[in-house]
Motif scaffolding. Sequence first.
Motif, PDB file in Angstrom:
ATOM      1  N   THR A 128     -11.037  -9.993  21.735  1.00  0.00           N
ATOM      2  CA  THR A 128     -10.103 -10.468  22.743  1.00  0.00           C
ATOM      3  C   THR A 128      -8.704 -10.645  22.192  1.00  0.00           C
ATOM      4  O   THR A 128      -7.723 -10.361  22.877  1.00  0.00           O
ATOM      5  CB  THR A 128     -10.598 -11.813  23.328  1.00  0.00           C
ATOM      6  N   TYR A 129      -8.585 -11.134  20.959  1.00  0.00           N
ATOM      7  CA  TYR A 129      -7.259 -11.475  20.437  1.00  0.00           C
ATOM      8  C   TYR A 129      -7.249 -11.306  18.930  1.00  0.00           C
ATOM      9  O   TYR A 129      -8.101 -11.855  18.235  1.00  0.00           O
ATOM     10  CB  TYR A 129      -6.914 -12.912  20.831  1.00  0.00           C
ATOM     11  N   VAL A 130      -6.295 -10.555  18.419  1.00  0.00           N
ATOM     12  CA  VAL A 130      -6.242 -10.242  16.991  1.00  0.00           C
ATOM     13  C   VAL A 130      -6.038 -11.505  16.151  1.00  0.00           C
ATOM     14  O   VAL A 130      -6.473 -11.560  15.007  1.00  0.00           O
ATOM     15  CB  VAL A 130      -5.160  -9.173  16.710  1.00  0.00           C
ATOM     16  N   GLY A 131      -5.422 -12.537  16.705  1.00  0.00           N
ATOM     17  CA  GLY A 131      -5.234 -13.784  15.978  1.00  0.00           C
ATOM     18  C   GLY A 131      -6.538 -14.509  15.697  1.00  0.00           C
ATOM     19  O   GLY A 131      -6.577 -15.454  14.902  1.00  0.00           O
ATOM     20  N   PHE A 132      -7.604 -14.076  16.319  1.00  0.00           N
ATOM     21  CA  PHE A 132      -8.931 -14.659  16.127  1.00  0.00           C
ATOM     22  C   PHE A 132      -9.614 -14.112  14.874  1.00  0.00           C
ATOM     23  O   PHE A 132     -10.582 -14.686  14.386  1.00  0.00           O
ATOM     24  CB  PHE A 132      -9.784 -14.333  17.359  1.00  0.00           C
ATOM     25  N   LEU A 133      -9.113 -13.000  14.341  1.00  0.00           N
ATOM     26  CA  LEU A 133      -9.794 -12.305  13.246  1.00  0.00           C
ATOM     27  C   LEU A 133     -10.048 -13.155  12.001  1.00  0.00           C
ATOM     28  O   LEU A 133     -11.046 -12.924  11.321  1.00  0.00           O
ATOM     29  CB  LEU A 133      -9.043 -11.024  12.881  1.00  0.00           C
ATOM     30  N   PRO A 134      -9.222 -14.146  11.663  1.00  0.00           N
ATOM     31  CA  PRO A 134      -9.540 -14.971  10.480  1.00  0.00           C
ATOM     32  C   PRO A 134     -10.695 -15.956  10.682  1.00  0.00           C
ATOM     33  O   PRO A 134     -11.203 -16.491   9.705  1.00  0.00           O
ATOM     34  CB  PRO A 134      -8.246 -15.748  10.211  1.00  0.00           C
ATOM     35  N   LEU A 135     -11.119 -16.208  11.921  1.00  0.00           N
ATOM     36  CA  LEU A 135     -12.165 -17.214  12.137  1.00  0.00           C
ATOM     37  C   LEU A 135     -13.459 -16.916  11.376  1.00  0.00           C
ATOM     38  O   LEU A 135     -14.067 -17.852  10.853  1.00  0.00           O
ATOM     39  CB  LEU A 135     -12.447 -17.437  13.625  1.00  0.00           C
ATOM     40  N   PRO A 136     -13.915 -15.672  11.263  1.00  0.00           N
ATOM     41  CA  PRO A 136     -15.118 -15.448  10.450  1.00  0.00           C
ATOM     42  C   PRO A 136     -14.948 -15.917   9.005  1.00  0.00           C
ATOM     43  O   PRO A 136     -15.903 -16.418   8.400  1.00  0.00           O
ATOM     44  CB  PRO A 136     -15.325 -13.929  10.513  1.00  0.00           C
ATOM     45  N   LEU A 137     -13.740 -15.792   8.456  1.00  0.00           N
ATOM     46  CA  LEU A 137     -13.497 -16.285   7.096  1.00  0.00           C
ATOM     47  C   LEU A 137     -13.583 -17.816   7.048  1.00  0.00           C
ATOM     48  O   LEU A 137     -14.104 -18.385   6.083  1.00  0.00           O
ATOM     49  CB  LEU A 137     -12.131 -15.816   6.604  1.00  0.00           C
ATOM     50  N   VAL A 138     -13.084 -18.461   8.087  1.00  0.00           N
ATOM     51  CA  VAL A 138     -13.163 -19.921   8.161  1.00  0.00           C
ATOM     52  C   VAL A 138     -14.629 -20.353   8.238  1.00  0.00           C
ATOM     53  O   VAL A 138     -15.052 -21.289   7.552  1.00  0.00           O
ATOM     54  CB  VAL A 138     -12.366 -20.450   9.379  1.00  0.00           C
ATOM     55  N   LEU A 139     -15.413 -19.668   9.060  1.00  0.00           N
ATOM     56  CA  LEU A 139     -16.837 -20.007   9.171  1.00  0.00           C
ATOM     57  C   LEU A 139     -17.585 -19.697   7.877  1.00  0.00           C
ATOM     58  O   LEU A 139     -18.501 -20.439   7.502  1.00  0.00           O
ATOM     59  CB  LEU A 139     -17.464 -19.281  10.358  1.00  0.00           C
ATOM     60  N   ALA A 140     -17.203 -18.644   7.193  1.00  0.00           N
ATOM     61  CA  ALA A 140     -17.827 -18.347   5.889  1.00  0.00           C
ATOM     62  C   ALA A 140     -17.506 -19.449   4.885  1.00  0.00           C
ATOM     63  O   ALA A 140     -18.384 -19.878   4.124  1.00  0.00           O
ATOM     64  CB  ALA A 140     -17.353 -16.990   5.380  1.00  0.00           C
ATOM     65  N   ALA A 141     -16.260 -19.943   4.896  1.00  0.00           N
ATOM     66  CA  ALA A 141     -15.885 -21.053   4.003  1.00  0.00           C
ATOM     67  C   ALA A 141     -16.669 -22.307   4.363  1.00  0.00           C
ATOM     68  O   ALA A 141     -17.121 -23.042   3.484  1.00  0.00           O
ATOM     69  CB  ALA A 141     -14.381 -21.322   4.086  1.00  0.00           C
ATOM     70  N   PHE A 142     -16.844 -22.541   5.663  1.00  0.00           N
ATOM     71  CA  PHE A 142     -17.647 -23.676   6.105  1.00  0.00           C
ATOM     72  C   PHE A 142     -19.087 -23.548   5.598  1.00  0.00           C
ATOM     73  O   PHE A 142     -19.656 -24.517   5.082  1.00  0.00           O
ATOM     74  CB  PHE A 142     -17.625 -23.785   7.633  1.00  0.00           C
ATOM     75  N   LEU A 143     -19.675 -22.365   5.741  1.00  0.00           N
ATOM     76  CA  LEU A 143     -21.053 -22.163   5.282  1.00  0.00           C
ATOM     77  C   LEU A 143     -21.168 -22.319   3.776  1.00  0.00           C
ATOM     78  O   LEU A 143     -22.144 -22.896   3.280  1.00  0.00           O
ATOM     79  CB  LEU A 143     -21.563 -20.786   5.721  1.00  0.00           C
ATOM     80  N   LEU A 144     -20.185 -21.832   3.047  1.00  0.00           N
ATOM     81  CA  LEU A 144     -20.186 -21.990   1.592  1.00  0.00           C
ATOM     82  C   LEU A 144     -20.109 -23.471   1.211  1.00  0.00           C
ATOM     83  O   LEU A 144     -20.868 -23.944   0.357  1.00  0.00           O
ATOM     84  CB  LEU A 144     -19.021 -21.217   0.982  1.00  0.00           C
ATOM     85  N   ASN A 145     -19.223 -24.198   1.861  1.00  0.00           N
ATOM     86  CA  ASN A 145     -19.103 -25.641   1.615  1.00  0.00           C
ATOM     87  C   ASN A 145     -20.397 -26.367   1.982  1.00  0.00           C
ATOM     88  O   ASN A 145     -20.845 -27.256   1.263  1.00  0.00           O
ATOM     89  CB  ASN A 145     -17.923 -26.208   2.397  1.00  0.00           C
ATOM     90  N   GLU A 199      -0.702  -1.406  16.251  1.00  0.00           N
ATOM     91  CA  GLU A 199       0.719  -1.220  16.543  1.00  0.00           C
ATOM     92  C   GLU A 199       1.415  -2.533  16.918  1.00  0.00           C
ATOM     93  O   GLU A 199       2.451  -2.876  16.358  1.00  0.00           O
ATOM     94  CB  GLU A 199       0.889  -0.197  17.667  1.00  0.00           C
ATOM     95  N   ARG A 200       0.884  -3.276  17.843  1.00  0.00           N
ATOM     96  CA  ARG A 200       1.509  -4.530  18.275  1.00  0.00           C
ATOM     97  C   ARG A 200       1.551  -5.545  17.131  1.00  0.00           C
ATOM     98  O   ARG A 200       2.543  -6.236  16.929  1.00  0.00           O
ATOM     99  CB  ARG A 200       0.752  -5.111  19.472  1.00  0.00           C
ATOM    100  N   THR A 201       0.491  -5.631  16.379  1.00  0.00           N
ATOM    101  CA  THR A 201       0.448  -6.552  15.249  1.00  0.00           C
ATOM    102  C   THR A 201       1.521  -6.204  14.230  1.00  0.00           C
ATOM    103  O   THR A 201       2.197  -7.088  13.690  1.00  0.00           O
ATOM    104  CB  THR A 201      -0.947  -6.521  14.592  1.00  0.00           C
ATOM    105  N   GLY A 202       1.695  -4.925  13.952  1.00  0.00           N
ATOM    106  CA  GLY A 202       2.720  -4.495  13.008  1.00  0.00           C
ATOM    107  C   GLY A 202       4.122  -4.834  13.477  1.00  0.00           C
ATOM    108  O   GLY A 202       4.982  -5.224  12.687  1.00  0.00           O
ATOM    109  N   LYS A 203       4.365  -4.720  14.785  1.00  0.00           N
ATOM    110  CA  LYS A 203       5.690  -5.029  15.330  1.00  0.00           C
ATOM    111  C   LYS A 203       5.971  -6.524  15.331  1.00  0.00           C
ATOM    112  O   LYS A 203       7.099  -6.952  15.144  1.00  0.00           O
ATOM    113  CB  LYS A 203       5.820  -4.492  16.760  1.00  0.00           C
ATOM    114  N   ALA A 204       4.949  -7.334  15.566  1.00  0.00           N
ATOM    115  CA  ALA A 204       5.141  -8.777  15.697  1.00  0.00           C
ATOM    116  C   ALA A 204       4.908  -9.545  14.402  1.00  0.00           C
ATOM    117  O   ALA A 204       5.084 -10.757  14.371  1.00  0.00           O
ATOM    118  CB  ALA A 204       4.197  -9.318  16.778  1.00  0.00           C
ATOM    119  N   SER A 205       4.527  -8.852  13.359  1.00  0.00           N
ATOM    120  CA  SER A 205       4.160  -9.521  12.113  1.00  0.00           C
ATOM    121  C   SER A 205       5.334 -10.254  11.477  1.00  0.00           C
ATOM    122  O   SER A 205       6.464  -9.760  11.447  1.00  0.00           O
ATOM    123  CB  SER A 205       3.624  -8.492  11.118  1.00  0.00           C
ATOM    124  N   VAL A 206       5.048 -11.420  10.947  1.00  0.00           N
ATOM    125  CA  VAL A 206       6.048 -12.206  10.229  1.00  0.00           C
ATOM    126  C   VAL A 206       6.440 -11.509   8.924  1.00  0.00           C
ATOM    127  O   VAL A 206       7.495 -11.785   8.362  1.00  0.00           O
ATOM    128  CB  VAL A 206       5.524 -13.641   9.966  1.00  0.00           C
TER     129      VAL A 206
END
Length: 181
Positions: free
Chosen positions: A47-64, A107-114
């Motif tokens: 749904t939203y490219v900004g959501f893509l880091p959430l699996p990493l957050v959940l992996a860190a949670f599982l590791l912890n 494409e959109r991510t590349g244009k809007a990237s910080v």
Amino acid sequence: FSRIGMHNVATPLFALLAVGFLLRGLRRRRYLDFALAGIGLGLGMVTYVGFLPLPLVLAAFLLNTAVAERHVLRRNWRGLVVLALALLLTVGPVAHYALREGEHFWERTGKASVFKGKTQDEALDAVAESTVKHISMFNYRGDRYGRHNLPGAPMLDPISGALMVLGVGLCLWRWRRPRSL
């Protein structure tokens, strides 16, 4: 956000579904909970490219959690495999498109990237500035862009803002408890 037709309005819903069903799956050890967590995670990712880091957050949670509760991964590995399969089935078609048509997909991510058009030092400064702005938008000063909120107004009213600060403080105080993370 839905009043202006932005598709990323579903991000909090899918994040809460993924986290909620994962926590319930770890507690109840039912495959359906893990599958629903994977579906929620996958729907958020498509749904939203900004959501893509959430699996990493959940992996860190599982590791912890695995460090704090030694047997959690051994007890729940089958459920986590179900979660991964549900995630792959949900995100698979979009991931296939992203791999095949990467230039269009990103494409959109590349244009809007910080990071666009910046050196590494400039990019780090931009990330630091953006982080400060995002943290302060809850209680101090919001975005000036009227599409996101009342221009300059904090996102939260004083009571909700105070409760959020207290909640974050409580979670940080209990940082050794995996569920507080």
